[in-house]
Design a protein around this motif. Structure first.
Motif, PDB file in Angstrom:
ATOM      1  N   LEU A  88       0.832  -1.201  -0.031  1.00 23.64           N
ATOM      2  CA  LEU A  88      -0.173  -0.056  -0.004  1.00 23.64           C
ATOM      3  C   LEU A  88       0.878   1.199  -0.032  1.00 23.64           C
ATOM      4  O   LEU A  88       1.562   1.644   1.129  1.00 23.64           O
ATOM      5  CB  LEU A  88      -0.833   0.099   1.190  1.00 23.64           C
ATOM      6  CG  LEU A  88      -2.150   1.061   1.284  1.00 23.64           C
ATOM      7  CD1 LEU A  88      -3.016   0.297  -0.006  1.00 23.64           C
ATOM      8  CD2 LEU A  88      -2.884   0.761   2.787  1.00 23.64           C
ATOM      9  N   SER A  89       1.036   1.831  -1.203  1.00 29.32           N
ATOM     10  CA  SER A  89       1.846   3.060  -1.197  1.00 29.32           C
ATOM     11  C   SER A  89       1.153   4.151  -0.340  1.00 29.32           C
ATOM     12  O   SER A  89      -0.018   4.329  -0.274  1.00 29.32           O
ATOM     13  CB  SER A  89       2.050   3.306  -2.689  1.00 29.32           C
ATOM     14  OG  SER A  89       0.867   3.840  -3.312  1.00 29.32           O
ATOM     15  N   GLU A  90       1.939   5.084  -0.073  1.00 30.27           N
ATOM     16  CA  GLU A  90       1.482   6.328   0.422  1.00 30.27           C
ATOM     17  C   GLU A  90       0.349   7.127  -0.549  1.00 30.27           C
ATOM     18  O   GLU A  90      -0.415   7.716  -0.029  1.00 30.27           O
ATOM     19  CB  GLU A  90       2.653   7.503   0.687  1.00 30.27           C
ATOM     20  CG  GLU A  90       2.234   8.579   1.679  1.00 30.27           C
ATOM     21  CD  GLU A  90       3.112   9.372   2.169  1.00 30.27           C
ATOM     22  OE1 GLU A  90       2.882  10.267   2.963  1.00 30.27           O
ATOM     23  OE2 GLU A  90       4.498   8.970   2.019  1.00 30.27           O
ATOM     24  N   ALA A  91       0.731   6.986  -1.736  1.00 29.87           N
ATOM     25  CA  ALA A  91      -0.365   7.707  -2.636  1.00 29.87           C
ATOM     26  C   ALA A  91      -1.579   7.072  -2.701  1.00 29.87           C
ATOM     27  O   ALA A  91      -2.506   7.585  -3.180  1.00 29.87           O
ATOM     28  CB  ALA A  91       0.225   7.658  -4.013  1.00 29.87           C
ATOM     29  N   ALA A  92      -1.709   5.653  -2.348  1.00 28.66           N
ATOM     30  CA  ALA A  92      -2.963   4.854  -2.384  1.00 28.66           C
ATOM     31  C   ALA A  92      -3.723   5.062  -0.979  1.00 28.66           C
ATOM     32  O   ALA A  92      -4.855   4.883  -1.164  1.00 28.66           O
ATOM     33  CB  ALA A  92      -2.761   3.488  -2.936  1.00 28.66           C
ATOM     34  N   ALA A  93      -2.891   5.621   0.007  1.00 22.61           N
ATOM     35  CA  ALA A  93      -3.603   5.876   1.232  1.00 22.61           C
ATOM     36  C   ALA A  93      -2.930   6.903   2.199  1.00 22.61           C
ATOM     37  O   ALA A  93      -2.238   6.453   3.049  1.00 22.61           O
ATOM     38  CB  ALA A  93      -3.684   4.569   2.064  1.00 22.61           C
ATOM     39  N   PRO A  94      -3.139   8.192   1.451  1.00 22.81           N
ATOM     40  CA  PRO A  94      -2.096   9.206   2.160  1.00 22.81           C
ATOM     41  C   PRO A  94      -3.036   9.388   3.630  1.00 22.81           C
ATOM     42  O   PRO A  94      -2.092   9.665   4.667  1.00 22.81           O
ATOM     43  CB  PRO A  94      -2.551  10.349   1.558  1.00 22.81           C
ATOM     44  CG  PRO A  94      -3.578   9.940   0.779  1.00 22.81           C
ATOM     45  CD  PRO A  94      -3.606   8.641   0.297  1.00 22.81           C
ATOM     46  N   ASP A  95      -4.055   9.269   4.012  1.00 19.76           N
ATOM     47  CA  ASP A  95      -4.750   9.431   5.291  1.00 19.76           C
ATOM     48  C   ASP A  95      -4.391   8.387   5.985  1.00 19.76           C
ATOM     49  O   ASP A  95      -4.098   8.675   7.630  1.00 19.76           O
ATOM     50  CB  ASP A  95      -6.326   9.463   5.341  1.00 19.76           C
ATOM     51  CG  ASP A  95      -6.833  10.653   4.423  1.00 19.76           C
ATOM     52  OD1 ASP A  95      -6.101  11.638   4.399  1.00 19.76           O
ATOM     53  OD2 ASP A  95      -7.873  10.655   3.928  1.00 19.76           O
TER      54      ASP A  95
END
Length: 599
Positions: A88-95
């Motif tokens: 899970l990349s940071e772009a896919a789950a920033p929150d």
């Protein structure tokens, strides 16, 4: 410093002492050889015996050094097992990343280097900094850099069932574990234990079998200290997380137990039949919400839990929850069933709305076809069974325009049925991608002698007649159950051979966590008879296939679930008494003499 850290550090030092002692044992012969050579060179050990002794000790020391060097290299270079996850990349789950970093800041610990999801009801930290992971492409980016913080692995059902505040409370003690994990002694001890575990796996390779024995010995010597070290780390993490949502964590732990119960039922009752049919539900995580809502409705202990659904779900922390759900659903099929790693023509996704028609109906008709194929294979030269069931009017197939194939009544399902026939729920079906029936079963059914009976096609009446008074040791019911078990086992072996099963080793072998053991022949027979009854009800009484979130495939009559079929089928299978089932069929308006569609 937390209470558990000194204890964890002392245990880590005990593990490292085991490593030091092993190193000392490996160096001891070489040290003795050096002493003898030095003594010989200075003239202190003159004489004939000492020359031979020195030569032998030098040879032994060199051999031990060589073997010790090879063993040390294997322990250092062997890649520890890595849990299959969905990155899970940071772009896919920033929150979600922001939530985890906020937790780490509040507890004054290093934040995890990355986040990954697993199709299980658990969360943990996993170190992926080993050089073998970088060489093999298993890990990359900041998470694989030497000295990087561990990866936070989160159970995907938590994201869909839990609310944001509950997820934060549950993750707090897990994230707090990055603090003790950064201690050099603890990290070194963990690396040594993981290296030994990987060396045991390497010992299964050709030419390196001797590696496993010393690795197992060292693991046994440090097992107690390693376990106590991990308990100390967990205690330290729990102590550090005390000040973060402690009251809410007690309530959230109840949701963990509820999520585990619903997830287990969803996998074993709903997903497993689809996997055996060569289909995989594409939104298991969304389905667990429906399953747990249904569980809350049925179980008084779970009352009130659904009132939380008005709050913000944790899956809102993801940018594209549907894409992540599909990826974790595919991984769940691979871990728990052994399906392919990618979707394909023989391994395609199925939506929940299409589940009754594409999975339940196909499953029932595949099992009905397999049941009649087994009856054909057991038929004697005159169309009667070779066992005691002969007098009860069970006969072989007959040619008829209404039959499912040119072979006639009860003949083997045609080729279009074969891929579905191996996917029967509740049976040890093959774990191959398509679940195709093995050729041996079809050939046995085709080779069965054809005779004339009173039924124009694969009818329910034929099954009822064969199983009436056919229970007991050596009777037709026992023979039929054994035939079904043998056919399914043969199909499973054929599918495993075709898929190259057994070649995978260690963490590469799938399924890693099989859901159900093989079932008994009587259970298989009951499942197949139930499928035959459901097919007859759908074809002649207006019933329909349905799906229950907790129980899987169900029969719907007038839009309502009929849950009173199972005891009547068991009465027929175990006692040979068809009357309760006949009364049930009569009340429903099912025509037992009407041929059942098998495709």
């Amino acid at each position: 410093m937390e209470a558990g850290v000194p204890s964890a550090r002392s245990r880590a030092l005990a593990v490292l002492r085991v490593r030091s002692r092993a190193l000392a044992v490996a160096l001891l012969p070489a040290a003795a050889a050096v002493v003898l050579v030095a003594a010989r060179a200075t003239g202190r050990l003159a004489g004939e015996p000492w020359a031979a002794v020195t030569l032998v000790v030098c040879a032994v020391g060199a051999l031990v050094l060589l073997l010790g060097g090879i063993f040390a290299a294997v322990v250092l270079r062997a890649g520890p097992a890595v849990t299959p996850t969905v990155p899970l990349s940071e772009a896919a789950a920033p929150d979600l990343y922001r939530l985890v970093r906020d937790l780490a800041d509040r507890m004054d610990v290093p934040p995890p280097s990355a986040i990954a999801l697993t199709p299980d009801c658990d969360s943990w930290l996993e170190d992926r900094t080993h050089a073998a992971h970088r060489r093999g492409g298993i890990a990359g980016g900041p998470q694989s850099a030497p000295g990087a913080a561990p990866v936070l692995v989160i159970g995907s059902p938590f994201l869909w069932w839990m609310r944001v505040a509950e997820l934060r409370a549950v993750l707090a003690p897990v994230v707090a574990g990055t603090g003790p994990s950064a201690h050099p002694d603890i990290a070194d001890a963990r690396g040594f234990v993981r290296g030994l575990d990987a060396a045991v796996d390497v010992g299964g390779r050709r030419g390196l079998g001797w590696i496993a024995a010393p690795a197992r010995l060292l693991l046994r010597l440090c097992r107690t200290d390693a376990a106590e070290m991990e308990r100390g780390v967990a205690a330290a993490a729990s102590d550090r997380a005390q000040g973060v949502d402690y009251g809410l964590r007690i309530v959230a732990q109840e949701q963990v137990g509820l999520a585990y119960a619903g997830w287990d039922r969803l996998l074993t009752r709903v997903a497993l039949p689809a996997w055996r049919m060569g289909r995989w539900p594409a939104h298991l995580d969304a389905g667990v919400v429906s399953a747990l809502t249904e569980l809350s409705r049925r179980d008084r202990l779970a009352e009130g839990f659904t009132s939380r659904l008005g709050e913000r779900p944790a899956c809102d922390l993801l940018e594209q929850p549907g894409v992540i759900d599909e990826a974790t659903s595919l991984l769940a099929a691979r871990l728990f069933h052994g399906g392919p790693a990618e979707a394909g023509p023989e391994w395609s996704p199925v939506e929940w709305a299409a589940y009754p028609e594409e999975v339940v109906d196909r499953k029932w008709r595949a099992e009905a076809g397999r049941l009649h194929a087994a009856l054909d294979a057991l038929a004697g030269p005159e169309g009667r069974p070779t066992g005691p069931g002969g007098p009860h009017g069970c006969a072989g197939p007959t040619a008829s325009a209404g039959s499912a194939s040119p072979a006639g009544a009860g003949s083997a399902a045609p080729a279009s049925v074969a891929p579905a026939a191996a996917g029967a729920a509740g049976s040890p079906a093959p774990s191959g991608p398509s679940g195709a029936a093995g050729p041996a079963t079809i050939e046995a059914a085709d080779a069965a002698p054809h005779a004339v009976d009173g039924f124009a096609g694969p009818t329910l009446e034929r099954v009822l007649g064969c199983l009436t008074n056919a229970s007991g040791e050596g009777a037709l019911g026992e023979a039929l159950a054994g035939r079904l078990s043998a056919d399914l086992a043969r199909e499973e072996r054929a599918a495993d051979t075709a898929a190259g099963a057994g070649k995978a080793r260690g963490a590469d072998a799938v399924p890693l966590f099989p859901l159900q053991p093989p079932r008994s022949g009587r259970d298989l027979l009951a499942d197949h008879v139930t499928a035959m009854v459901c097919c007859a009800a759908v074809d002649s009484a207006g019933a329909a296939p349905g799906m229950d979130w907790l129980d899987g495939p169900v029969l719907l009559v007038g839009g309502d679930r009929r849950s009173d079929l199972a005891p009547r089928v068991l009465c027929l299978v175990e006692d040979g008494d068809p009357e309760p089932l006949r009364e049930w069929l009569s009340a429903l308006g099912v025509r037992t003499e009407k041929p059942v569609r098998l495709v």
